[in-house]
Design an enzyme around this catalytic site. Structure first.
Site, PDB file in Angstrom:
ATOM      1  N   LYS A  56       0.492  -0.887   0.281  1.00  0.00           N
ATOM      2  CA  LYS A  56      -0.070  -0.367   0.067  1.00  0.00           C
ATOM      3  C   LYS A  56       0.910   1.632   0.340  1.00  0.00           C
ATOM      4  O   LYS A  56       2.367   1.405   0.049  1.00  0.00           O
ATOM      5  CB  LYS A  56      -0.858  -0.302   1.465  1.00  0.00           C
ATOM      6  CG  LYS A  56      -1.550  -0.845   1.348  1.00  0.00           C
ATOM      7  CD  LYS A  56      -3.146  -0.555   2.108  1.00  0.00           C
ATOM      8  CE  LYS A  56      -3.948  -2.001   1.318  1.00  0.00           C
ATOM      9  NZ  LYS A  56      -5.213  -2.161   2.383  1.00  0.00           N
ATOM     10  N   ARG A  58      -4.247 -10.437   4.736  1.00  0.00           N
ATOM     11  CA  ARG A  58      -4.154 -10.375   3.827  1.00  0.00           C
ATOM     12  C   ARG A  58      -2.772 -10.060   2.727  1.00  0.00           C
ATOM     13  O   ARG A  58      -2.289  -7.873   3.545  1.00  0.00           O
ATOM     14  CB  ARG A  58      -4.900  -9.151   3.313  1.00  0.00           C
ATOM     15  CG  ARG A  58      -5.206  -9.571   1.347  1.00  0.00           C
ATOM     16  CD  ARG A  58      -6.491  -8.233   1.527  1.00  0.00           C
ATOM     17  NE  ARG A  58      -7.325  -8.559   0.774  1.00  0.00           N
ATOM     18  CZ  ARG A  58      -6.980  -7.918  -0.883  1.00  0.00           C
ATOM     19  NH1 ARG A  58      -6.133  -7.092  -0.384  1.00  0.00           N
ATOM     20  NH2 ARG A  58      -7.638  -7.635  -1.933  1.00  0.00           N
TER      21      ARG A  58
HETATM   22  C1  9MG Z   1     -10.091  -6.107  -0.874  1.00  0.00           C
HETATM   23  N1  9MG Z   1      -8.831  -4.613   0.112  1.00  0.00           N
HETATM   24  C2  9MG Z   1      -8.013  -4.226  -0.727  1.00  0.00           C
HETATM   25  N2  9MG Z   1      -7.905  -3.980   1.271  1.00  0.00           N
HETATM   26  C3  9MG Z   1      -7.946  -4.900   1.777  1.00  0.00           C
HETATM   27  C4  9MG Z   1      -7.480  -4.372   3.412  1.00  0.00           C
HETATM   28  O1  9MG Z   1      -6.636  -3.991   3.710  1.00  0.00           O
HETATM   29  N3  9MG Z   1      -8.530  -5.387   4.008  1.00  0.00           N
HETATM   30  C5  9MG Z   1      -9.452  -6.064   3.132  1.00  0.00           C
HETATM   31  N4  9MG Z   1     -10.294  -6.206   4.228  1.00  0.00           N
HETATM   32  N5  9MG Z   1     -10.069  -6.110   2.135  1.00  0.00           N
HETATM   33  C6  9MG Z   1      -9.029  -5.303   1.593  1.00  0.00           C
END
Ligand code: 9MG
Length: 287
Positions: free
Chosen positions: A229, A263
């Site tokens: 990010k 994630r």
């Molecule tokens: C779809 N998506 C993109 N970034 C995310 C994040 O930080 N958390 C979750 N749950 N979904 C995300």
């Protein structure tokens, strides 16, 4: 929420010889959007998306998050039908291989179709606020991740403001979780997520990461997504393709503060980093 694919708790009579097993789940990201697995136009190569998912599973991912609508800052919405055409073939194929599949969607119709296709988790960046979303999940046995977002992806990074980001995000997530429970979604099917980068500055994201333990103390499993990010880019000065090391460090920081699910895009590297971290953290028996 029954964490899909959860590992057994660490236990070993000989901790020096047996590596500790990790309890954190790794969610591998598969975006079926025009900037990935497509010819840049309308055609999606679902086979390539599946190969990518299988590679992440071989590398140690516990579940795969499939998304057909970008939620990046500046992203525009796509139609329901388009999103379904992108994600459902991938969900069906992975579910047929008994892979735990999560679907990143905020649309109730897509949720229903994804659950019918075999998804075991709905990952909703809008925390089931769309009309019909609560019912779509409640009527199934599926888990749900409720994420916090200020604003909408197209404009959310324009000028995010909070009086107290940590308190406001926590209050929102607990309120949404209670609403979900009230709608018939059992507590053990719910995970919460502060939504790093979704209407947040670097300072907001860092404050939320530092205080992640407070979210974990709510009792709901916490999902953390920092991989690649902009905050990682701003801290390291790296372009998106060069943020792997920073992303792994952020994942470790989240796990150290109680994240139950991370994630990630770089599964293999995160698995290794977690293994080393766990080996260091493992308690030696008293002598
Ligand atoms: C779809 N998506 C993109 N970034 C995310 C994040 O930080 N958390 C979750 N749950 N979904 C995300």
């Amino acid at each position: 929420m029954t964490a899909p694919g959860a590992h057994a708790p660490a236990e070993s009579p000989t901790p020096r010889e047996t590596p500790r097993r990790r309890r954190t789940l790794l969610m591998g990201v598969v975006n079926v959007t025009p900037d990935s697995f497509s010819d840049g136009g309308r055609h999606f190569d679902h086979e390539r998306a599946l190969d990518h998912a299988r590679r992440m599973l071989a590398d140690g991912a516990d579940l795969i998050d499939v998304g057909g609508e970008s939620t990046r800052p500046g992203a525009v919405l796509v139609a329901e039908r388009t999103e379904m055409k992108r994600v459902l073939p991938v969900v069906e194929a992975l579910a047929a291989e008994n892979v735990p599949v999560s679907v990143d969607t905020a649309k109730p119709a897509v949720m229903r179709a994804a659950i019918a296709a075999g998804a075991c988790l709905i990952n909703d960046v809008r925390a089931l606020q769309a009309r019909g979303a609560l019912a779509a999940v409640a009527g199934s046995g599926c888990g749900v991740c409720l994420m916090h977002m200020q604003g909408r992806p197209r404009t959310m990074q324009a000028d995010p403001r909070y009086d107290d980001a940590v308190r406001e995000v926590r209050d929102f997530l607990v309120a949404r979780a209670l609403i979900a429970e009230g709608a018939g979604i059992a507590r053990d099917r719910i995970a919460i997520d502060p939504g790093f980068g979704f209407g947040k500055t670097v300072a907001h994201n860092l404050a939320l990461l530092r205080s992640l333990r407070g979210l974990a103390d709510t009792g709901y499993p916490v999902l953390a997504g920092l991989s690649r990010k902009a905050t990682i880019g701003e801290i390291t000065g790296r372009e998106v393709g060069e943020r792997m090391a920073g992303s792994v460090a952020a994942a470790l920081a989240a796990v150290a503060r109680g994240a139950a699910i991370v994630r990630v895009h770089d599964v293999r590297e995160t698995v290794d980093a977690l293994a080393v971290w766990l080996a260091v953290e493992a308690r030696e028996p008293r002598t």
